[in-house]
Motif scaffolding. Structure first.
Motif, short mmCIF file in Angstrom:
data_model
loop_
_atom_site.label_atom_id
_atom_site.label_comp_id
_atom_site.label_asym_id
_atom_site.label_seq_id
_atom_site.Cartn_x
_atom_site.Cartn_y
_atom_site.Cartn_z
N PRO A 297 0.85 -1.19 0.00
CA PRO A 297 0.00 0.00 0.00
C PRO A 297 0.89 1.25 0.00
O PRO A 297 2.12 1.14 0.10
CB PRO A 297 -0.78 -0.13 1.32
CG PRO A 297 0.12 -0.95 2.19
CD PRO A 297 0.81 -1.91 1.28
N ALA A 298 0.28 2.40 -0.11
CA ALA A 298 1.06 3.65 -0.12
C ALA A 298 1.80 3.80 1.21
O ALA A 298 1.18 3.86 2.27
CB ALA A 298 0.15 4.84 -0.35
N ALA A 308 11.34 8.20 5.81
CA ALA A 308 10.96 6.92 6.45
C ALA A 308 10.38 5.96 5.42
O ALA A 308 10.66 4.75 5.44
CB ALA A 308 9.96 7.17 7.57
N GLY A 309 9.60 6.50 4.49
CA GLY A 309 9.02 5.66 3.46
C GLY A 309 10.06 5.08 2.53
O GLY A 309 9.98 3.90 2.13
N ILE A 310 11.07 5.87 2.18
CA ILE A 310 12.17 5.39 1.34
C ILE A 310 12.82 4.17 1.98
O ILE A 310 13.10 3.15 1.31
CB ILE A 310 13.22 6.50 1.13
CG1 ILE A 310 12.73 7.53 0.12
CG2 ILE A 310 14.56 5.92 0.69
CD1 ILE A 310 12.89 7.14 -1.32
N GLU A 311 13.07 4.25 3.26
CA GLU A 311 13.72 3.14 3.96
C GLU A 311 12.83 1.91 4.02
O GLU A 311 13.31 0.78 3.96
CB GLU A 311 14.14 3.58 5.36
CG GLU A 311 15.28 4.58 5.36
CD GLU A 311 16.45 4.13 4.48
OE1 GLU A 311 16.91 2.97 4.63
OE2 GLU A 311 16.90 4.92 3.63
N HIS A 312 11.52 2.14 4.13
CA HIS A 312 10.59 1.00 4.15
C HIS A 312 10.58 0.30 2.79
O HIS A 312 10.65 -0.93 2.71
CB HIS A 312 9.19 1.49 4.52
CG HIS A 312 8.28 0.41 5.00
ND1 HIS A 312 7.09 0.65 5.64
CD2 HIS A 312 8.37 -0.95 4.91
CE1 HIS A 312 6.50 -0.50 5.94
NE2 HIS A 312 7.26 -1.48 5.50
N HIS A 338 4.13 10.51 -3.74
CA HIS A 338 5.34 11.24 -3.35
C HIS A 338 6.62 10.48 -3.68
O HIS A 338 7.71 11.06 -3.60
CB HIS A 338 5.30 11.57 -1.85
CG HIS A 338 4.21 12.53 -1.48
ND1 HIS A 338 4.16 13.82 -1.94
CD2 HIS A 338 3.11 12.36 -0.71
CE1 HIS A 338 3.08 14.42 -1.46
NE2 HIS A 338 2.44 13.55 -0.70
N LEU A 339 6.52 9.22 -4.03
CA LEU A 339 7.68 8.45 -4.46
C LEU A 339 7.64 8.36 -5.99
O LEU A 339 6.80 7.66 -6.55
CB LEU A 339 7.67 7.04 -3.85
CG LEU A 339 8.92 6.21 -4.16
CD1 LEU A 339 10.04 6.58 -3.20
CD2 LEU A 339 8.64 4.73 -4.08
N GLY A 340 8.53 9.07 -6.64
CA GLY A 340 8.56 9.06 -8.09
C GLY A 340 9.18 7.79 -8.64
O GLY A 340 9.83 7.02 -7.92
#
Length: 393
Positions: A297-298, A308-312, A338-340
């Motif tokens: 999921p997002a 934090a999302g990048i690391e996940h 937000h993640l291209g």
């Protein structure tokens, strides 16, 4: 319904003239009375010289204060207006798809901001996310009933966007909505719970990407991480995979995956666990797969969550690479706006190098055409996926 008039500050109208459909609160030339406007009220938007730019609805309590419905400030937003928009969206989908299972309305891209409608044959799932669309719910529902004559409509109004808009979190059923319901996609049958499933019930946006699997899975073992109801796994088996394993934290979703497998005469393995913990356990057990699909999921819902999302995402793809056979295929997806695509590509390259893998990008996928992109609103383009060859060095 009465219509207010709002004027933009000088030079702030350029975005709207370029086709954008949003007005931010700091762009509006308004005094203290602006904050007293009732959320969801209809409004005409004028430029600083009083020239009309469009008609929309306003919520003074949110940063994104106005969403435009039409470039015509004199249009009447009623059942007939909604019926024209719904009929236009339906005509496009019927041109693309042979069966009535798809996203029928995709917000701004279909000229209906704050609204998502998924079609499951003669049942519709409706998600309203803004105060303005909530106030227009009655003519909207009438239009959906007029154009599609559904057996039932389920309003799935439990989401974070409604909370930001000051709206209640509740569901509503109009007519008859069977539970579970059966749908078809590309020759496969799925059984779903529309009321108890995630979001609006099924992820139609990945349809075309699931179809890409055929050339990679024949005779191969497949791991579907964040499998939900097993759409990737079942598609792989349908296209000749030797085996498929679903990993998900929801027992309800995995039960639906098993039920759908039985409908199609297929056999899947299901593992209930958190994605990272489940992949770690599979690695500890010495398991490897020819194809691993990571479709979370997002993980980056707000810009402040980016790092934090990048690391996940990195941790998930690292674990997936560790489970791949020597000449494996990794399918890595992200639905975080937000993640291209470039960000995801950099994550894949970094994790492949750390895992001692040589990475080759074979294909890049995106959302299907029932989720069209509005050319002036980048946020409507959100789904990206890479099909990668990850061979051992």
């Amino acid at each position: 319904m009465s219509v207010l008039t709002l004027k933009l500050k000088p030079r702030e109208e350029r975005r709207l003239r370029a086709g954008h459909l949003w007005v931010y609160s700091n762009e509006i030339d308004a005094g203290a009375d602006f904050r007293n406007i009732e959320p969801g009220a209809l409004c005409r938007v004028l430029d600083s010289r009083d020239k009309p730019l469009g008609l929309g609805y306003v919520n003074p309590r949110t940063l994104l204060a106005v969403r435009l419905l039409s470039g015509n400030v004199d249009v009447t937003i009623d059942r007939e207006w909604f019926a024209r928009r719904v009929a236009g969206a339906l005509a496009l989908r019927e041109r693309i798809y042979g069966e009535p299972y798809y996203r029928l309305i995709y917000g701004e891209a279909d000229g209906l901001p704050g609204l998502v409608v998924d079609r499951y044959g003669d049942v519709l799932v409706v998600q309203i996310t803004t105060a303005g669309m909530e106030r227009l719910k009655a003519p909207l529902i009438e239009a959906l009933q007029e154009v599609l004559q559904p057996r039932g409509i389920l309003l799935r109004n439990e989401n974070a966007a409604r909370e930001l808009e000051g709206l209640a979190q509740d569901n509503e059923i109009i007519g008859e909505v069977p539970d579970p319901i059966e749908i078809r996609e590309e020759g496969l049958r799925y059984t779903l719970s529309l009321a108890g499933g995630q979001k609006t019930g099924f992820f139609f946006d990945q349809r075309d990407n699931r179809s890409r699997l055929a050339r990679y899975v024949r005779g191969r073992s497949v791991l579907d991480v964040f499998s939900y109801v097993g759409a990737w796994a079942l598609r792989a088996l349908h296209d000749g995979a030797a085996s498929a394993t679903c990993l998900d934290s929801s027992s309800t979703a995995l039960d639906a995956a098993q039920a759908s497998a039985a409908l199609n005469g297929l056999t899947i393995e299901t593992i209930r666990d958190d994605a990272l913990a489940g992949m770690k356990a599979l690695r500890a057990a010495g398991r490897h797969f020819d194809v691993v699909i990571v479709d979370p999921p997002a993980l980056i819902k707000r810009r402040k969550d980016f790092e934090a999302g990048i690391e996940h995402y990195a941790a998930l793809n690292r674990a997936a690479l560790q489970l791949l056979a020597a000449d494996g295929i990794l399918v890595s997806c992200s639905c975080s706006h937000h993640l291209g695509a470039d960000d995801l590509q950099r994550i894949l390259l970094r994790e492949a190098r750390h895992s001692g893998r040589r990475l080759r990008l074979l294909e890049q996928g995106a959302q299907g055409p029932d989720h069209p992109v509005h050319p002036a609103i980048p946020e409507t383009r959100y789904l990206k996926g890479f099909f990668c060859s990850a061979t051992a060095e």
